[in-house]
Motif scaffolding. Sequence first.
Motif, mmCIF file in Angstrom:
data_model
loop_
_atom_site.group_PDB
_atom_site.id
_atom_site.type_symbol
_atom_site.label_atom_id
_atom_site.label_comp_id
_atom_site.label_asym_id
_atom_site.label_seq_id
_atom_site.Cartn_x
_atom_site.Cartn_y
_atom_site.Cartn_z
ATOM 1 N N LEU A 25 0.828 -1.212 0.000
ATOM 2 C CA LEU A 25 0.000 0.000 0.000
ATOM 3 C C LEU A 25 0.859 1.258 0.000
ATOM 4 O O LEU A 25 0.587 2.219 -0.728
ATOM 5 C CB LEU A 25 -0.919 0.007 1.223
ATOM 6 C CG LEU A 25 -2.197 -0.828 1.101
ATOM 7 C CD1 LEU A 25 -2.897 -0.914 2.451
ATOM 8 C CD2 LEU A 25 -3.137 -0.222 0.059
ATOM 9 N N VAL A 28 2.893 1.652 -3.471
ATOM 10 C CA VAL A 28 1.991 2.002 -4.563
ATOM 11 C C VAL A 28 1.391 3.389 -4.315
ATOM 12 O O VAL A 28 1.158 4.157 -5.250
ATOM 13 C CB VAL A 28 0.909 0.913 -4.738
ATOM 14 C CG1 VAL A 28 -0.105 1.325 -5.777
ATOM 15 C CG2 VAL A 28 1.554 -0.405 -5.135
ATOM 16 N N GLY A 29 1.177 3.715 -3.034
ATOM 17 C CA GLY A 29 0.705 5.056 -2.698
ATOM 18 C C GLY A 29 1.701 6.127 -3.132
ATOM 19 O O GLY A 29 1.317 7.182 -3.647
ATOM 20 N N TYR A 31 3.677 5.835 -5.633
ATOM 21 C CA TYR A 31 3.526 5.959 -7.089
ATOM 22 C C TYR A 31 2.319 6.841 -7.420
ATOM 23 O O TYR A 31 2.374 7.663 -8.341
ATOM 24 C CB TYR A 31 3.363 4.568 -7.717
ATOM 25 C CG TYR A 31 2.864 4.611 -9.135
ATOM 26 C CD1 TYR A 31 3.653 5.156 -10.150
ATOM 27 C CD2 TYR A 31 1.592 4.149 -9.462
ATOM 28 C CE1 TYR A 31 3.189 5.231 -11.452
ATOM 29 C CE2 TYR A 31 1.122 4.220 -10.762
ATOM 30 C CZ TYR A 31 1.927 4.763 -11.755
ATOM 31 O OH TYR A 31 1.461 4.846 -13.034
ATOM 32 N N ALA A 32 1.242 6.698 -6.644
ATOM 33 C CA ALA A 32 0.042 7.503 -6.916
ATOM 34 C C ALA A 32 0.346 8.992 -6.782
ATOM 35 O O ALA A 32 -0.168 9.812 -7.546
ATOM 36 C CB ALA A 32 -1.082 7.097 -5.972
ATOM 37 N N TYR A 33 1.190 9.364 -5.799
ATOM 38 C CA TYR A 33 1.493 10.789 -5.607
ATOM 39 C C TYR A 33 2.575 11.283 -6.563
ATOM 40 O O TYR A 33 2.509 12.401 -7.070
ATOM 41 C CB TYR A 33 1.930 11.044 -4.155
ATOM 42 C CG TYR A 33 0.766 11.167 -3.218
ATOM 43 C CD1 TYR A 33 0.110 12.382 -3.058
ATOM 44 C CD2 TYR A 33 0.291 10.073 -2.516
ATOM 45 C CE1 TYR A 33 -0.988 12.499 -2.223
ATOM 46 C CE2 TYR A 33 -0.796 10.164 -1.681
ATOM 47 C CZ TYR A 33 -1.436 11.387 -1.535
ATOM 48 O OH TYR A 33 -2.519 11.497 -0.719
ATOM 49 N N LEU A 88 5.041 8.296 2.351
ATOM 50 C CA LEU A 88 3.677 8.431 1.819
ATOM 51 C C LEU A 88 2.928 9.541 2.545
ATOM 52 O O LEU A 88 2.293 10.397 1.925
ATOM 53 C CB LEU A 88 2.936 7.095 1.958
ATOM 54 C CG LEU A 88 1.439 7.136 1.626
ATOM 55 C CD1 LEU A 88 1.224 7.488 0.158
ATOM 56 C CD2 LEU A 88 0.780 5.802 1.939
ATOM 57 N N ARG A 92 1.220 12.958 1.395
ATOM 58 C CA ARG A 92 -0.212 13.171 1.525
ATOM 59 C C ARG A 92 -0.529 14.405 2.371
ATOM 60 O O ARG A 92 -1.419 15.187 2.022
ATOM 61 C CB ARG A 92 -0.855 11.921 2.144
ATOM 62 C CG ARG A 92 -2.347 12.057 2.316
ATOM 63 C CD ARG A 92 -2.976 10.751 2.782
ATOM 64 N NE ARG A 92 -4.213 11.027 3.498
ATOM 65 C CZ ARG A 92 -4.899 10.127 4.157
ATOM 66 N NH1 ARG A 92 -4.483 8.871 4.193
ATOM 67 N NH2 ARG A 92 -6.008 10.453 4.784
ATOM 68 N N LEU B 224 -9.244 -3.670 -0.968
ATOM 69 C CA LEU B 224 -8.088 -2.884 -1.431
ATOM 70 C C LEU B 224 -8.522 -1.490 -1.858
ATOM 71 O O LEU B 224 -7.816 -0.503 -1.631
ATOM 72 C CB LEU B 224 -7.385 -3.599 -2.596
ATOM 73 C CG LEU B 224 -6.472 -4.765 -2.218
ATOM 74 C CD1 LEU B 224 -5.851 -5.382 -3.459
ATOM 75 C CD2 LEU B 224 -5.362 -4.313 -1.270
ATOM 76 N N GLN B 228 -7.061 1.819 -0.244
ATOM 77 C CA GLN B 228 -6.471 2.901 -1.045
ATOM 78 C C GLN B 228 -7.101 4.239 -0.682
ATOM 79 O O GLN B 228 -6.407 5.246 -0.522
ATOM 80 C CB GLN B 228 -6.716 2.634 -2.534
ATOM 81 C CG GLN B 228 -5.798 1.612 -3.132
ATOM 82 C CD GLN B 228 -6.102 1.308 -4.589
ATOM 83 O OE1 GLN B 228 -5.587 0.349 -5.119
ATOM 84 N NE2 GLN B 228 -6.931 2.102 -5.233
ATOM 85 N N VAL B 231 -6.020 5.090 3.127
ATOM 86 C CA VAL B 231 -4.596 5.234 3.440
ATOM 87 C C VAL B 231 -3.899 6.168 2.443
ATOM 88 O O VAL B 231 -3.107 7.023 2.832
ATOM 89 C CB VAL B 231 -3.898 3.852 3.437
ATOM 90 C CG1 VAL B 231 -2.404 4.005 3.673
ATOM 91 C CG2 VAL B 231 -4.519 2.959 4.489
ATOM 92 N N ILE B 232 -4.194 5.990 1.147
ATOM 93 C CA ILE B 232 -3.428 6.713 0.132
ATOM 94 C C ILE B 232 -4.135 8.007 -0.287
ATOM 95 O O ILE B 232 -3.563 9.090 -0.226
ATOM 96 C CB ILE B 232 -3.196 5.812 -1.102
ATOM 97 C CG1 ILE B 232 -2.401 4.571 -0.702
ATOM 98 C CG2 ILE B 232 -2.476 6.594 -2.194
ATOM 99 C CD1 ILE B 232 -2.364 3.496 -1.756
ATOM 100 N N PHE B 233 -5.401 7.879 -0.720
ATOM 101 C CA PHE B 233 -6.061 9.028 -1.333
ATOM 102 C C PHE B 233 -6.679 9.983 -0.322
ATOM 103 O O PHE B 233 -6.822 11.169 -0.611
ATOM 104 C CB PHE B 233 -7.155 8.546 -2.291
ATOM 105 C CG PHE B 233 -6.632 8.020 -3.594
ATOM 106 C CD1 PHE B 233 -6.467 8.855 -4.681
ATOM 107 C CD2 PHE B 233 -6.318 6.682 -3.748
ATOM 108 C CE1 PHE B 233 -5.993 8.372 -5.888
ATOM 109 C CE2 PHE B 233 -5.840 6.194 -4.941
ATOM 110 C CZ PHE B 233 -5.671 7.030 -6.021
ATOM 111 N N ARG B 236 -9.892 11.299 -1.884
ATOM 112 C CA ARG B 236 -9.834 11.848 -3.248
ATOM 113 C C ARG B 236 -10.084 10.784 -4.325
ATOM 114 O O ARG B 236 -10.283 11.122 -5.492
ATOM 115 C CB ARG B 236 -8.463 12.464 -3.521
ATOM 116 C CG ARG B 236 -8.266 13.797 -2.834
ATOM 117 C CD ARG B 236 -6.831 13.872 -2.361
ATOM 118 N NE ARG B 236 -6.165 15.085 -2.853
ATOM 119 C CZ ARG B 236 -4.921 15.404 -2.510
ATOM 120 N NH1 ARG B 236 -4.225 14.613 -1.703
ATOM 121 N NH2 ARG B 236 -4.371 16.509 -2.976
#
Lengths: 97, 548
Positions: A25, A28-29, A31-33, A88, A92, B224, B228, B231-233, B236
Amino acid sequence: MAEDIRPDYWAKASAGAILGLGLALSLVGLYAYLGPGGIDAPTGRYSLMRHLEAFVWIAVFGLCFLFRSGRAAWTWLGAANLIAFAALFACRFYFFA
Amino acid sequence: MIRADIVKHYKTVHTWTGISCGLALFIAFYAGALTMFQEPIARWASPPAAGVAAVPLDDADRLLELVVAAHPEARKEGITLHLRGHENEPARVTWEEDAAHQEGQPHEHVHWWATLKPDGTLLSKQEEPSELAEFINAIHMRVGIPEPWGSYFMGVVSLLYGVALIAGMIVLLPSLTKDFLALRVGHNLKRMWLDAHNVVGVTALPFHLVMAVTATAWSFGGPLWSAQESVIFGGRQKVVMKRDFERWTAPNPTGDADVMMSPGQLLQRLHAQVPDFEPKVMIFKNFGDKAAAVRFVGAERGYVGHTSFGGVMLSAVTGNLIKDNRASRQDPDRRASTTIFALHTGEYGGITITWAYFFLGFSGAWLFYSGNLLWVETRRKKARKGREDEQPRSTRLLGSATVGVCLGCVAGLSLTIVAAKWLHGSVADLNAWHAYIYYAVFLGSVAWAFAWGAARSAVHLLWLCAAATISIPLTTVLALLFPALGMWAHGSAATIGVDVVAFIGALCFAWMAIATARRVRHGPADSIWSIRKGDDHTAHEPVAIAAE
């Protein structure tokens, strides 16, 4: 020559399953940013990311039995998780907040 | 060189991950191989229809106008115009409507089709299409366990499958040059099976890696996605996804009427603007409105990609291209995602790849089957060295489970396919019956295997598989010979192909049944694959007691 690695199947497997998902997570996070277009790019990235996560998760889980011991697996993967999640969350909450 | 201790540990990892998910993977791969011919099976199972050919494409605009006049609610969902004339497409146009909705139940749809009567008036009917192909796909994705647990279960299985692949490679690497492609046929049966297991596993490795990664990603798709988002977005992802989805959705209706271009003209406009696109269907949204749009679903020549997503959208009024999501116009992330999708489903390279995936699916199923056998055989050796006459309980149970689950899945799928013709018209809800039949045969086979033991039940169940599978072409022959039975026999190459492949498959099962019967009677007695062991075992028991 290094000493023989210890089996420690359950300790290593739990590290691979749990910390492997964490590493998947967080990497890949990143990579998303940091990928082209950034986090708000209206692309199919959210769809691709699941496959990338599965790939990293499987790779970490599959290779974690190479660690010398269960403790080593938890230590190294835990440290990698800390660094990746720190990066990450820096992205963020600080750089791309 | 990989150290011996590493290889030893990875052998253990490979064994236990493989054993714990082998049976589920057998079902997923066998049913998955069948889904490669999902469309021919759906066509085989669909009763003769009012016919797409009955309405020429030139009259389709008239048909669309009549449908919209009689069923105005169909405009918003979208009316599908079929371009190919397959047996599972009941008429030139079909559409879905919301079913009567009950509080707390998921929203469901009912299916309609419409055609023109000879006098030019409208004939429309609500009729549920055969969901046989979807049922086989559900077995493939979730091995028959209800949602959401089926997905979670298969997520864990797929993850362990990936680990088993990596472990298997590490075990094999040191001796790869020696063992690979060395199929030592001979007296050492275990060596031969291991060689075969290795060669099938290594040659298909890229296929298996793709399957493990994609199946993990999809089975854990919901969790997942949520992970995402949180945790990540951080909220968004919904926004990004909505903006991404705008590329596929039709414009909102304006409320002003306008004149529609005819389907034939729209196809011409498509070919002029997007020459490499091969449409299967046209979906009309908001027919009759100034903002009406038509989406073409299909594939772009020369590109890997699945056909259900994407496509191109034209204005139904002007014929101008308004949305373009064909493969060559997707952003790199979407392109990578659709390519990975297609690598799983084999939607590239045409019929060659379809057949290749079909056989790769069977080879995968065989890989897990042979892996279980190797586990059993390894245990047998150990038991013999320890001078135990009785086979350990674990190998007997795993042997029974392997036979019951694998052959039960095969027989269940074949019989539920046959039922599409036999039960059509005589039961109210055929799609539910597909499930009843499959589960009854599957669970019955598992119970049978445990009751009779691996050796005996393997012979019985292989004959059941052969009989169930030969019923597929026999049913078609019966339908031809006795039209009074009310069944049908389509003449298209795709549906005849289903019969031919089933016939060959049945011969294979019959051959396996004969070979297994021979081994059961004449093979080594100290094996779970022998019925002689059972006799020896009862004879030895008093001796053992006496010895104590």
